[in-house]
Design a protein around this motif. Structure first.
Motif, short mmCIF file in Angstrom:
data_model
loop_
_atom_site.label_atom_id
_atom_site.label_comp_id
_atom_site.label_asym_id
_atom_site.label_seq_id
_atom_site.Cartn_x
_atom_site.Cartn_y
_atom_site.Cartn_z
N UNK A 1 0.83 -1.20 0.00
CA UNK A 1 0.00 0.00 0.00
C UNK A 1 0.87 1.25 0.00
N UNK A 2 0.36 2.29 -0.66
CA UNK A 2 1.05 3.57 -0.74
C UNK A 2 0.52 4.50 0.34
N UNK A 3 0.80 4.16 1.59
CA UNK A 3 0.32 4.95 2.72
C UNK A 3 1.20 6.19 2.87
N UNK A 4 0.59 7.38 3.07
CA UNK A 4 1.38 8.61 3.18
C UNK A 4 2.37 8.55 4.34
N UNK A 5 3.63 8.78 4.04
CA UNK A 5 4.67 8.69 5.08
C UNK A 5 4.47 9.72 6.17
N UNK A 6 3.88 10.88 5.82
CA UNK A 6 3.71 11.93 6.84
C UNK A 6 2.65 11.58 7.88
N UNK A 7 1.95 10.46 7.67
CA UNK A 7 0.98 9.99 8.66
C UNK A 7 1.62 9.06 9.70
N UNK A 8 2.87 8.69 9.47
CA UNK A 8 3.55 7.76 10.37
C UNK A 8 4.19 8.50 11.54
N UNK A 9 4.58 7.73 12.55
CA UNK A 9 5.30 8.32 13.68
C UNK A 9 6.66 8.81 13.21
N UNK A 10 7.29 9.63 14.01
CA UNK A 10 8.60 10.17 13.64
C UNK A 10 9.61 9.04 13.43
N UNK A 11 9.61 8.06 14.34
CA UNK A 11 10.55 6.95 14.21
C UNK A 11 10.33 6.14 12.95
N UNK A 12 9.05 5.86 12.62
CA UNK A 12 8.75 5.09 11.42
C UNK A 12 9.09 5.89 10.16
N UNK A 13 8.81 7.19 10.18
CA UNK A 13 9.16 8.05 9.04
C UNK A 13 10.66 8.06 8.82
N UNK A 14 11.41 8.13 9.92
CA UNK A 14 12.86 8.17 9.81
C UNK A 14 13.41 6.89 9.21
N UNK A 15 12.90 5.74 9.69
CA UNK A 15 13.38 4.46 9.16
C UNK A 15 12.99 4.29 7.70
N UNK A 16 11.77 4.70 7.35
CA UNK A 16 11.33 4.57 5.97
C UNK A 16 12.14 5.49 5.05
N UNK A 17 12.39 6.72 5.50
CA UNK A 17 13.19 7.65 4.70
C UNK A 17 14.60 7.12 4.51
N UNK A 18 15.16 6.53 5.56
CA UNK A 18 16.51 5.98 5.48
C UNK A 18 16.55 4.81 4.50
N UNK A 19 15.51 3.96 4.55
CA UNK A 19 15.44 2.83 3.63
C UNK A 19 15.36 3.33 2.19
N UNK A 20 14.54 4.34 1.94
CA UNK A 20 14.40 4.87 0.59
C UNK A 20 15.69 5.55 0.11
N UNK A 21 16.33 6.26 1.02
CA UNK A 21 17.57 6.95 0.65
C UNK A 21 18.69 5.95 0.40
#
Length: 280
Positions: free
Chosen positions: A138-158
């Protein structure tokens, strides 16, 4: 229907998690498929294969330094089905798409497990293996996630340079967990699992039929974070792994039928004889 840009690149959350000592584990995909329209099929059926290889745009993805799970289209009686064989291996067969999630969105398929991964345990990292999983991304908006989850997801994408999916819901046929169980993946909160079948079927030679309402299952699995948000379905994956337990699994899948409000006509699918399984 996928375009030439919907290439599936073999990277993974599990690999990144090992590098970062973070709880991240799932396939990382580059998903650039346009929305499925009324006149288009959401998924290409396995029965359309001309040989043993699954038809495009199905793509194999795996992890670095892992033996690959084998995916092969075979003849079962009058039908073509996907044979999935894991032998101390890891792998996914992924189909990019884009279908809106709403009350009409359904996923239907038939499957059979001949050999379970003996020491699999979905509740632990060491045992996170399975002979048969069908995952929805699913393409769930990252800005809806907690800070920790957003950070891990952003790191994975980067780290991967890919659009790693933000949520995955996997339907599992497990040997031990009770049917109806909903679990969080041992590596990451971004993946939830629903156990549809448990243990050997009453007639192991017969395929079991499933039909799921994706919105109902999504709310059940991700309702704690999703609220009223309804993300698009952006990929479907058939998955099997036995790398953690060094075991072996063998399963079969029929054509997979994904339907939604924007997909009024799905691909013509050929389904082998079946007994009734779990419903919506």
């Amino acid at each position: 229907m996928a375009t030439k840009y919907s290439t599936i690149i073999p990277t993974a959350f599990r690999w990144i998690g090992a590098m970062l000592a973070a709880p991240i584990a799932a396939a990382a995909l580059w998903l650039a498929a346009p929305a499925a329209h009324a006149e288009e099929a959401a998924l290409t059926p396995f029965s359309a294969a001309r040989g043993a290889q699954a038809p495009q745009p199905w793509r194999f993805t795996s992890l670095p330094n892992k033996a690959p799970t084998r995916f092969e289209v075979v003849q079962q009686g009058a039908q073509k089905v996907l044979k999935v064989e894991a032998d101390q291996s890891y792998g996914n067969l992924v189909h990019a798409t884009r279908v809106p999630l709403n009350p009409s969105t359904t996923l239907a398929w038939r499957w059979r497990v001949d050999t379970f991964v003996e020491d699999a345990n979905l509740r632990t990292r060491a045992g996170d293996d399975g002979a048969a999983k069908l995952c929805v991304f699913f393409d769930f908006p990252a800005d809806h996630l907690s800070f920790g989850e957003r950070t891990r997801l952003a790191l994975a994408r980067r780290t991967t340079g890919e659009e790693v999916p933000s949520e995955a819901l996997c339907y599992v046929w497990d040997k031990k967990e009770a049917a109806g169980s909903t679990l969080v993946n041992a590596f990451t909160q971004r993946m939830r699992m629903v156990v549809l079948e448990s243990g050997a079927a009453a007639n192991p030679a017969v395929f079991v039929s499933e039909r799921r309402n994706l919105l109902a299952d999504y709310k059940r699995a991700f309702g704690d974070e999703a609220g009223d948000t309804l993300p698009d379905v952006v990929a479907i994956a058939v998955s099997a792994d036995a790398d953690n337990t060094q075991g072996r699994g063998l399963a079969y899948f029929s054509d997979i039928d994904l339907r939604g409000i924007a997909t009024t006509r799905s691909a013509r699918v050929q389904l082998p004889p079946t007994r009734a399984g779990t419903g919506e």
